[in-house]
Scaffold this motif. Structure first.
Motif, PDB file in Angstrom:
ATOM      1  N   ALA A 218       3.932 -12.066 -30.222  1.00  0.00           N
ATOM      2  CA  ALA A 218       3.266 -10.782 -30.484  1.00  0.00           C
ATOM      3  C   ALA A 218       3.891 -10.047 -31.666  1.00  0.00           C
ATOM      4  O   ALA A 218       3.182  -9.554 -32.553  1.00  0.00           O
ATOM      5  CB  ALA A 218       3.316  -9.910 -29.228  1.00  0.00           C
ATOM      6  N   SER A 219       5.232  -9.969 -31.696  1.00  0.00           N
ATOM      7  CA  SER A 219       5.897  -9.235 -32.784  1.00  0.00           C
ATOM      8  C   SER A 219       5.699  -9.939 -34.123  1.00  0.00           C
ATOM      9  O   SER A 219       5.501  -9.289 -35.157  1.00  0.00           O
ATOM     10  CB  SER A 219       7.392  -9.082 -32.480  1.00  0.00           C
ATOM     11  OG  SER A 219       8.045 -10.333 -32.454  1.00  0.00           O
ATOM     12  N   GLY A 222       2.111  -9.268 -35.253  1.00  0.00           N
ATOM     13  CA  GLY A 222       1.955  -7.899 -35.702  1.00  0.00           C
ATOM     14  C   GLY A 222       2.488  -7.675 -37.104  1.00  0.00           C
ATOM     15  O   GLY A 222       1.933  -6.881 -37.875  1.00  0.00           O
ATOM     16  N   TRP A 297       0.298 -15.452 -24.745  1.00  0.00           N
ATOM     17  CA  TRP A 297       1.361 -15.212 -25.729  1.00  0.00           C
ATOM     18  C   TRP A 297       1.471 -13.722 -26.062  1.00  0.00           C
ATOM     19  O   TRP A 297       2.562 -13.175 -26.123  1.00  0.00           O
ATOM     20  CB  TRP A 297       1.084 -16.013 -26.991  1.00  0.00           C
ATOM     21  CG  TRP A 297       1.689 -17.375 -26.986  1.00  0.00           C
ATOM     22  CD1 TRP A 297       2.734 -17.811 -26.236  1.00  0.00           C
ATOM     23  CD2 TRP A 297       1.293 -18.489 -27.791  1.00  0.00           C
ATOM     24  NE1 TRP A 297       3.016 -19.132 -26.510  1.00  0.00           N
ATOM     25  CE2 TRP A 297       2.146 -19.570 -27.467  1.00  0.00           C
ATOM     26  CE3 TRP A 297       0.304 -18.683 -28.750  1.00  0.00           C
ATOM     27  CZ2 TRP A 297       2.047 -20.815 -28.084  1.00  0.00           C
ATOM     28  CZ3 TRP A 297       0.204 -19.926 -29.359  1.00  0.00           C
ATOM     29  CH2 TRP A 297       1.064 -20.979 -29.029  1.00  0.00           C
ATOM     30  N   PHE A 298       0.336 -13.095 -26.275  1.00  0.00           N
ATOM     31  CA  PHE A 298       0.345 -11.690 -26.686  1.00  0.00           C
ATOM     32  C   PHE A 298       0.814 -10.759 -25.570  1.00  0.00           C
ATOM     33  O   PHE A 298       1.468  -9.747 -25.832  1.00  0.00           O
ATOM     34  CB  PHE A 298      -1.052 -11.258 -27.154  1.00  0.00           C
ATOM     35  CG  PHE A 298      -1.306 -11.510 -28.603  1.00  0.00           C
ATOM     36  CD1 PHE A 298      -0.645 -10.775 -29.567  1.00  0.00           C
ATOM     37  CD2 PHE A 298      -2.205 -12.477 -29.012  1.00  0.00           C
ATOM     38  CE1 PHE A 298      -0.878 -11.006 -30.913  1.00  0.00           C
ATOM     39  CE2 PHE A 298      -2.442 -12.722 -30.353  1.00  0.00           C
ATOM     40  CZ  PHE A 298      -1.772 -11.980 -31.308  1.00  0.00           C
ATOM     41  N   THR A 299       0.453 -11.094 -24.340  1.00  0.00           N
ATOM     42  CA  THR A 299       0.724 -10.173 -23.226  1.00  0.00           C
ATOM     43  C   THR A 299       1.981 -10.523 -22.444  1.00  0.00           C
ATOM     44  O   THR A 299       2.311  -9.828 -21.485  1.00  0.00           O
ATOM     45  CB  THR A 299      -0.477 -10.154 -22.261  1.00  0.00           C
ATOM     46  OG1 THR A 299      -0.726 -11.502 -21.788  1.00  0.00           O
ATOM     47  CG2 THR A 299      -1.724  -9.638 -22.956  1.00  0.00           C
ATOM     48  N   ARG A 300       2.681 -11.575 -22.815  1.00  0.00           N
ATOM     49  CA  ARG A 300       3.902 -11.948 -22.081  1.00  0.00           C
ATOM     50  C   ARG A 300       4.955 -10.851 -22.161  1.00  0.00           C
ATOM     51  O   ARG A 300       5.513 -10.424 -21.155  1.00  0.00           O
ATOM     52  CB  ARG A 300       4.471 -13.266 -22.643  1.00  0.00           C
ATOM     53  CG  ARG A 300       5.752 -13.708 -21.938  1.00  0.00           C
ATOM     54  CD  ARG A 300       6.371 -14.891 -22.638  1.00  0.00           C
ATOM     55  NE  ARG A 300       6.877 -14.556 -23.963  1.00  0.00           N
ATOM     56  CZ  ARG A 300       8.084 -14.017 -24.182  1.00  0.00           C
ATOM     57  NH1 ARG A 300       8.891 -13.747 -23.180  1.00  0.00           N
ATOM     58  NH2 ARG A 300       8.465 -13.752 -25.419  1.00  0.00           N
ATOM     59  N   HIS A 301       5.243 -10.392 -23.355  1.00  0.00           N
ATOM     60  CA  HIS A 301       6.274  -9.366 -23.558  1.00  0.00           C
ATOM     61  C   HIS A 301       5.909  -8.559 -24.804  1.00  0.00           C
ATOM     62  O   HIS A 301       6.547  -8.682 -25.844  1.00  0.00           O
ATOM     63  CB  HIS A 301       7.642 -10.027 -23.701  1.00  0.00           C
ATOM     64  CG  HIS A 301       8.779  -9.055 -23.801  1.00  0.00           C
ATOM     65  ND1 HIS A 301       8.982  -8.036 -22.903  1.00  0.00           N
ATOM     66  CD2 HIS A 301       9.793  -8.947 -24.706  1.00  0.00           C
ATOM     67  CE1 HIS A 301      10.050  -7.355 -23.235  1.00  0.00           C
ATOM     68  NE2 HIS A 301      10.558  -7.879 -24.326  1.00  0.00           N
ATOM     69  N   PRO A 302       4.839  -7.710 -24.717  1.00  0.00           N
ATOM     70  CA  PRO A 302       4.375  -6.985 -25.907  1.00  0.00           C
ATOM     71  C   PRO A 302       5.409  -6.052 -26.507  1.00  0.00           C
ATOM     72  O   PRO A 302       5.413  -5.811 -27.711  1.00  0.00           O
ATOM     73  CB  PRO A 302       3.168  -6.195 -25.382  1.00  0.00           C
ATOM     74  CG  PRO A 302       2.813  -6.820 -24.094  1.00  0.00           C
ATOM     75  CD  PRO A 302       4.063  -7.385 -23.533  1.00  0.00           C
ATOM     76  N   GLY A 307       4.924  -6.605 -19.918  1.00  0.00           N
ATOM     77  CA  GLY A 307       4.086  -7.790 -19.996  1.00  0.00           C
ATOM     78  C   GLY A 307       3.964  -8.474 -18.652  1.00  0.00           C
ATOM     79  O   GLY A 307       4.629  -8.097 -17.678  1.00  0.00           O
ATOM     80  N   GLU A 317      10.969 -11.537 -18.001  1.00  0.00           N
ATOM     81  CA  GLU A 317      10.898 -11.762 -19.445  1.00  0.00           C
ATOM     82  C   GLU A 317      12.105 -12.542 -19.963  1.00  0.00           C
ATOM     83  O   GLU A 317      12.036 -13.139 -21.042  1.00  0.00           O
ATOM     84  CB  GLU A 317      10.778 -10.421 -20.186  1.00  0.00           C
ATOM     85  CG  GLU A 317      12.011  -9.537 -20.151  1.00  0.00           C
ATOM     86  CD  GLU A 317      12.123  -8.704 -18.896  1.00  0.00           C
ATOM     87  OE1 GLU A 317      13.077  -7.912 -18.789  1.00  0.00           O
ATOM     88  OE2 GLU A 317      11.241  -8.846 -18.010  1.00  0.00           O
ATOM     89  N   ASP A 322       7.924 -17.880 -24.685  1.00  0.00           N
ATOM     90  CA  ASP A 322       6.614 -18.290 -25.202  1.00  0.00           C
ATOM     91  C   ASP A 322       6.349 -19.777 -24.983  1.00  0.00           C
ATOM     92  O   ASP A 322       5.200 -20.229 -25.066  1.00  0.00           O
ATOM     93  CB  ASP A 322       6.518 -17.980 -26.703  1.00  0.00           C
ATOM     94  CG  ASP A 322       6.302 -16.496 -26.961  1.00  0.00           C
ATOM     95  OD1 ASP A 322       5.711 -15.828 -26.106  1.00  0.00           O
ATOM     96  OD2 ASP A 322       6.747 -16.005 -28.020  1.00  0.00           O
TER      97      ASP A 322
END
Length: 539
Positions: A218-219, A222, A297-302, A307, A317, A322
């Motif tokens: 996610a990071s 972004g 992947w995006f919502t596991r640990h935003p 997440g 987490e 991932d």
């Protein structure tokens, strides 16, 4: 924390030995005297023999968490390719956007054979239209051409002027160059999109084990996705101006009807789409699994909210990375059927064994993905190359080599961080032109990590630009596989790639410098030196 100045002479010998191995591997990686994958196995032999690291510690690096993430992502990519889903999506985009070169310069980058087919059709149609225009004012010219063709006589040469031919070749060069450029730029958007991104993830976990998973899917997305969009727009402008011309009315078709060339090219795309047939059950399932993987992947640990990994159990987490969603979806690909299951009613007139056998047939369908397909298409050399790089990074940190490098770079602390990032980005962009991008990232990232720790700059301030720049190999055919594939079609020369690639490298370096100094700073907290950056390898 290891401090080279306080190390004993005996420990410094380990540092020297590790340095020798890295130098030897760097030479082999750059010259490719033997295959890159074979060179990547050297740490397994030499690090234990020289007493730098145990064989057990070295071998663990070849299938660590980051490599499993990359491996799972590749399996999903292979399934997409196996069922031609990528081809269908690319053709659909091309048909929606139209066949104007200005519109599909970026989208056509997905498939060079289709690009070539469209260009060939456009060229053939333009040739025919020119012949018809010249024959329109002359009596019986068309009939004579037909008679000559039937009697196998030589057909007149291409009636187009040399200027028109030159202009058309120029358009072909621009359209084919967009293929390799978009492949290199597009891969930077996701963490598993290209090798250097995965190398950064692994090196961060290796060198800074307490980094709080600062680099995740996610990071990374972004930060890198806006940079990718910016680079694609600038690359399109450069290719448009250089090879096609920035005439909006002509290039984009503003206020004009479709010409014969446009219709001909559109028909080629429709024919290619027709060959694929209707969307199959397997294609739909692969697409849904791909979407599922991206969502996981995006919502596991935003970062900004909890997440799903945190909701499963306390501290989830830390246990779930991932790599877990990647391998979960990969397993589903080997389990779910490729054919739609059918349910049949129970027939009393048949025996139980016969009905059981018939009922089982719909469930005996082949899975979405077969291991033989994975074996054939998996780039095992990249997996080994990543493992070799992680093994060297581990040895560098534990032998004191990273500490020594950091000690040598202390004077660079007087240079502003943005200047260091710019120099690093430019250096890597030049070096990656003649070396594998994964090998480049593997060699440079540990050095830049030592530099950042030495001058008390956030490690990502230096490592992020280096990672992205490792993918900016635009100038030479040997720089990346996409470059080599495009060059093999014969429509462009080395000089064409060099002239166009120089500007692309400048665009890349400027874009990365802008990204790291604007939205990258608040996103990763680059203005402060994090506490976890002090938690490197311990003696």
């Amino acid at each position: 924390i290891l401090n080279y100045r306080t190390l004993t002479p005996a420990f410094k010998q380990f540092t020297a030995k590790c340095g020798y191995i890295i130098i030897i591997m760097a030479v082999y990686w750059c010259t490719e005297v033997i295959p890159l994958a074979v060179t990547s196995l050297m740490p397994v032999v030499f690090l234990p023999l020289l007493g730098v690291r145990s064989a057990k510690a070295v071998c663990l690096q070849y299938l660590n968490n980051t490599n499993m993430l990359f491996f799972g992502g590749l399996i999903v990519a292979i399934s997409v390719e196996h069922w031609n889903l990528h081809r269908r999506i690319a053709l659909k985009i091309l048909l929606l956007l139209g066949v104007k070169p200005a519109l599909n310069t970026a989208t056509t980058a997905m498939m060079i054979p289709i690009v070539q087919a469209v260009l060939d059709q456009l060229d053939s149609t333009e040739h025919d239209m020119t012949v018809m225009e010249q024959a329109a004012g002359q009596t019986n010219t068309v009939i004579e051409l037909e008679e000559k063709t039937v009697s196998n006589e030589q057909v007149p040469d291409d009636p187009r002027s040399s200027e028109e031919k030159k202009k058309w070749k120029h358009v072909c060069k621009g359209m084919t160059l967009c293929v390799c450029y978009a492949a290199s730029i597009g891969g930077t958007a996701t963490l598993t999109g290209t090798g250097p991104n995965v190398v950064l993830k692994g090196q961060m976990n290796q060198i800074y084990p307490d980094n709080n998973d600062i680099v995740n899917f996610a990071s990374w997305f972004g930060f890198s996705f806006p940079n990718m969009v910016l680079m694609l727009v600038l690359a399109w402008l450069w290719l448009q101006c250089s090879f096609i011309g920035l005439n909006l009315k002509k290039s984009w078709g503003c206020g004009t009807e479709k010409t014969a060339k446009d219709k001909a090219a559109y028909n080629v795309l429709k024919e290619e789409m027709k060959k694929l047939g209707p969307v199959s059950y397997a294609e739909l399932n692969v697409f849904l699994l791909f979407v599922l993987l991206v969502l996981l992947w995006f919502t596991r640990h935003p970062g900004f909210i909890k997440g799903w990994a945190s909701w499963l159990f306390k501290g989830g987490e830390k246990y779930i990375t991932d790599a877990v969603p990647a391998m979960f979806v990969s397993l589903l690909l080997f389990i779910l059927p490729a054919q739609k299951p059918k349910f049949t009613a129970w027939n009393p007139s048949k025996s139980d064994s016969e009905q059981t056998e018939e009922a089982m047939k719909p469930f005996l369908s082949a899975p979405l993905l077969d291991w033989n397909v994975v074996q054939r298409k998996m780039p095992w050399s990249i997996v080994l190359l990543l493992g070799g790089g992680f093994a060297l990074a581990d040895a560098s940190a534990n032998s004191g080599l990273s500490a020594w490098l950091g000690d040598q770079m202390t004077p660079l602390g007087s240079i502003p961080p943005w200047a260091i990032a710019s120099v690093v980005s430019f250096t890597v962009a030049v070096f990656t032109e003649c070396t594998s991008n994964v090998a480049t990232a593997t060699l440079f990232l540990p050095v830049f990590a030592s530099l950042a720790t030495s001058v008390k700059v956030h490690p990502l301030y230096v490592m992020l630009p280096a990672t992205l720049s490792a993918s900016f190999a635009f100038m030479l055919p040997v720089a990346t596989p996409p470059n080599a594939i495009v060059f093999s079609y014969g429509s462009i020369r080395v000089l064409d790639m060099v002239k166009s690639g120089i500007i692309m490298n400048i665009i890349g370096v400027l874009s990365v410098t802008l990204a790291i100094n604007t939205w990258g700073r608040p996103m990763f907290g680059l203005d402060t030196f994090p506490a976890w950056a002090n938690s490197t390898a311990k003696q």
